[in-house]
Scaffold this motif. Structure first.
Motif, PDB file in Angstrom:
ATOM      1  N   GLU A  82       0.823  -1.198   0.000  1.00 32.61           N
ATOM      2  CA  GLU A  82       0.000   0.000   0.000  1.00 32.61           C
ATOM      3  C   GLU A  82       0.866   1.260   0.000  1.00 32.61           C
ATOM      4  O   GLU A  82       1.579   1.533   0.975  1.00 32.61           O
ATOM      5  CB  GLU A  82      -0.905  -0.037   1.236  1.00 32.61           C
ATOM      6  CG  GLU A  82      -1.767   1.159   1.438  1.00 32.61           C
ATOM      7  CD  GLU A  82      -2.667   1.468   0.257  1.00 32.61           C
ATOM      8  OE1 GLU A  82      -2.484   2.541  -0.355  1.00 32.61           O
ATOM      9  OE2 GLU A  82      -3.559   0.640  -0.054  1.00 32.61           O
ATOM     10  N   GLU A  83       0.792   2.026  -1.092  1.00 36.12           N
ATOM     11  CA  GLU A  83       1.576   3.261  -1.217  1.00 36.12           C
ATOM     12  C   GLU A  83       1.236   4.280  -0.136  1.00 36.12           C
ATOM     13  O   GLU A  83       2.092   5.069   0.266  1.00 36.12           O
ATOM     14  CB  GLU A  83       1.333   3.892  -2.591  1.00 36.12           C
ATOM     15  CG  GLU A  83       1.916   3.106  -3.736  1.00 36.12           C
ATOM     16  CD  GLU A  83       1.617   3.744  -5.092  1.00 36.12           C
ATOM     17  OE1 GLU A  83       1.030   4.843  -5.138  1.00 36.12           O
ATOM     18  OE2 GLU A  83       1.976   3.121  -6.098  1.00 36.12           O
ATOM     19  N   ARG A  84       0.003   4.288   0.325  1.00 37.38           N
ATOM     20  CA  ARG A  84      -0.421   5.303   1.302  1.00 37.38           C
ATOM     21  C   ARG A  84       0.254   5.161   2.660  1.00 37.38           C
ATOM     22  O   ARG A  84       0.208   6.098   3.466  1.00 37.38           O
ATOM     23  CB  ARG A  84      -1.939   5.273   1.471  1.00 37.38           C
ATOM     24  CG  ARG A  84      -2.690   5.709   0.212  1.00 37.38           C
ATOM     25  CD  ARG A  84      -4.184   5.650   0.405  1.00 37.38           C
ATOM     26  NE  ARG A  84      -4.616   4.256   0.490  1.00 37.38           N
ATOM     27  CZ  ARG A  84      -5.844   3.881   0.841  1.00 37.38           C
ATOM     28  NH1 ARG A  84      -6.761   4.779   1.159  1.00 37.38           N
ATOM     29  NH2 ARG A  84      -6.163   2.591   0.880  1.00 37.38           N
ATOM     30  N   ILE A  85       0.898   4.037   2.940  1.00 40.54           N
ATOM     31  CA  ILE A  85       1.567   3.863   4.235  1.00 40.54           C
ATOM     32  C   ILE A  85       2.854   4.672   4.298  1.00 40.54           C
ATOM     33  O   ILE A  85       3.221   5.189   5.353  1.00 40.54           O
ATOM     34  CB  ILE A  85       1.837   2.361   4.516  1.00 40.54           C
ATOM     35  CG1 ILE A  85       0.512   1.610   4.623  1.00 40.54           C
ATOM     36  CG2 ILE A  85       2.677   2.173   5.778  1.00 40.54           C
ATOM     37  CD1 ILE A  85       0.654   0.100   4.690  1.00 40.54           C
ATOM     38  N   TYR A  86       3.533   4.799   3.159  1.00 37.73           N
ATOM     39  CA  TYR A  86       4.802   5.543   3.127  1.00 37.73           C
ATOM     40  C   TYR A  86       4.539   7.011   3.480  1.00 37.73           C
ATOM     41  O   TYR A  86       3.701   7.658   2.856  1.00 37.73           O
ATOM     42  CB  TYR A  86       5.436   5.409   1.739  1.00 37.73           C
ATOM     43  CG  TYR A  86       6.753   6.112   1.599  1.00 37.73           C
ATOM     44  CD1 TYR A  86       7.876   5.652   2.255  1.00 37.73           C
ATOM     45  CD2 TYR A  86       6.875   7.254   0.813  1.00 37.73           C
ATOM     46  CE1 TYR A  86       9.091   6.292   2.136  1.00 37.73           C
ATOM     47  CE2 TYR A  86       8.086   7.900   0.677  1.00 37.73           C
ATOM     48  CZ  TYR A  86       9.192   7.413   1.350  1.00 37.73           C
ATOM     49  OH  TYR A  86      10.405   8.064   1.230  1.00 37.73           O
ATOM     50  N   GLU A  87       5.234   7.501   4.489  1.00 39.34           N
ATOM     51  CA  GLU A  87       5.139   8.881   4.976  1.00 39.34           C
ATOM     52  C   GLU A  87       3.747   9.240   5.503  1.00 39.34           C
ATOM     53  O   GLU A  87       3.385  10.413   5.575  1.00 39.34           O
ATOM     54  CB  GLU A  87       5.580   9.890   3.903  1.00 39.34           C
ATOM     55  CG  GLU A  87       7.040   9.749   3.534  1.00 39.34           C
ATOM     56  CD  GLU A  87       7.541  10.828   2.591  1.00 39.34           C
ATOM     57  OE1 GLU A  87       6.733  11.442   1.860  1.00 39.34           O
ATOM     58  OE2 GLU A  87       8.761  11.050   2.588  1.00 39.34           O
ATOM     59  N   ALA A  88       2.955   8.250   5.899  1.00 46.44           N
ATOM     60  CA  ALA A  88       1.603   8.501   6.391  1.00 46.44           C
ATOM     61  C   ALA A  88       1.611   9.007   7.828  1.00 46.44           C
ATOM     62  O   ALA A  88       2.421   8.589   8.651  1.00 46.44           O
ATOM     63  CB  ALA A  88       0.769   7.231   6.305  1.00 46.44           C
ATOM     64  N   SER A  89       0.683   9.894   8.106  1.00 44.52           N
ATOM     65  CA  SER A  89       0.459  10.364   9.476  1.00 44.52           C
ATOM     66  C   SER A  89      -0.385   9.332  10.210  1.00 44.52           C
ATOM     67  O   SER A  89      -1.024   8.468   9.583  1.00 44.52           O
ATOM     68  CB  SER A  89      -0.290  11.700   9.438  1.00 44.52           C
ATOM     69  OG  SER A  89      -1.633  11.472   8.993  1.00 44.52           O
ATOM     70  N   PRO A  90      -0.444   9.398  11.541  1.00 36.01           N
ATOM     71  CA  PRO A  90      -1.321   8.480  12.273  1.00 36.01           C
ATOM     72  C   PRO A  90      -2.775   8.567  11.796  1.00 36.01           C
ATOM     73  O   PRO A  90      -3.440   7.534  11.660  1.00 36.01           O
ATOM     74  CB  PRO A  90      -1.168   8.924  13.729  1.00 36.01           C
ATOM     75  CG  PRO A  90       0.221   9.482  13.792  1.00 36.01           C
ATOM     76  CD  PRO A  90       0.401  10.183  12.471  1.00 36.01           C
ATOM     77  N   GLY A  91      -3.263   9.748  11.525  1.00 39.78           N
ATOM     78  CA  GLY A  91      -4.639   9.898  11.047  1.00 39.78           C
ATOM     79  C   GLY A  91      -4.860   9.216   9.707  1.00 39.78           C
ATOM     80  O   GLY A  91      -5.905   8.589   9.478  1.00 39.78           O
TER      81      GLY A  91
END
Length: 172
Positions: A82-91
């Protein structure tokens, strides 16, 4: 499987990465990281948690961590990169977990700091034993993981809604 059974989320930070002259997303694991990833995999296997789903960042170091850790598990769960995990904030990570299908009881999320540590801190409304104290004292070093449990469907996961059941680091 019932939503009355507690769900478990394991937040797993990638193992120690190297610093070659490549983009951050392409950084591979260091030698120590490769060893620690396998040890973490054995500890995850020892937990007895039957993972239904692994959500893994697309970064090289997280993919390598997962590849080494999953070989230690008795069964390989479905894995989604999942690309969205990279550099993702807790929210952003909570929003991603809220999308998890309810037939997944136990989910492993392999990601990065500061998002992983922030997510563990935000989700854990309470802790069992000394897990919270150790996590506060040690932070969230490379290859560490936190086990959280909560009741209800994935879409109901919110800050303070989980219990920190366990915490492990390769440095302890």
């Amino acid at each position: 499987m019932s939503v009355a059974e507690p769900r478990r989320i394991v937040l797993f930070r990638h193992a120690k990465a190297d610093w070659p002259q490549v983009s951050d997303h392409e950084r591979p694991l260091a030698d120590r990281g490769r060893m620690d990833a396998a040890v973490a995999g054995r500890k995850l296997a020892d937990s007895g948690i039957p993972f239904d789903l692994a959500l893994c960042s697309t970064a090289v170091r997280t993919r390598e961590t997962w590849k080494l850790a999953v070989h230690e598990l008795p069964e390989r769960p479905k894995t989604v990169y999942e690309e969205r995990i990279y550099e993702a904030s807790p929210g952003e990570l909570i929003a991603l977990l809220n999308e998890t299908p309810d037939d997944a009881q136990n989910v492993l999320l392999i990601g990065h700091n500061p998002g992983i540590q922030g997510l563990a801190d935000i989700l854990a409304g309470q802790g069992e034993g000394d897990a919270r104290e150790r996590m506060s004292r040690l932070g969230f070093p490379a290859a560490a993981f936190a086990v959280l449990s909560f009741d209800g469907p994935w879409k109901s996961l919110e800050p303070g809604g989980a219990t920190l059941a366990d915490y492990w680091t390769p440095t302890e």
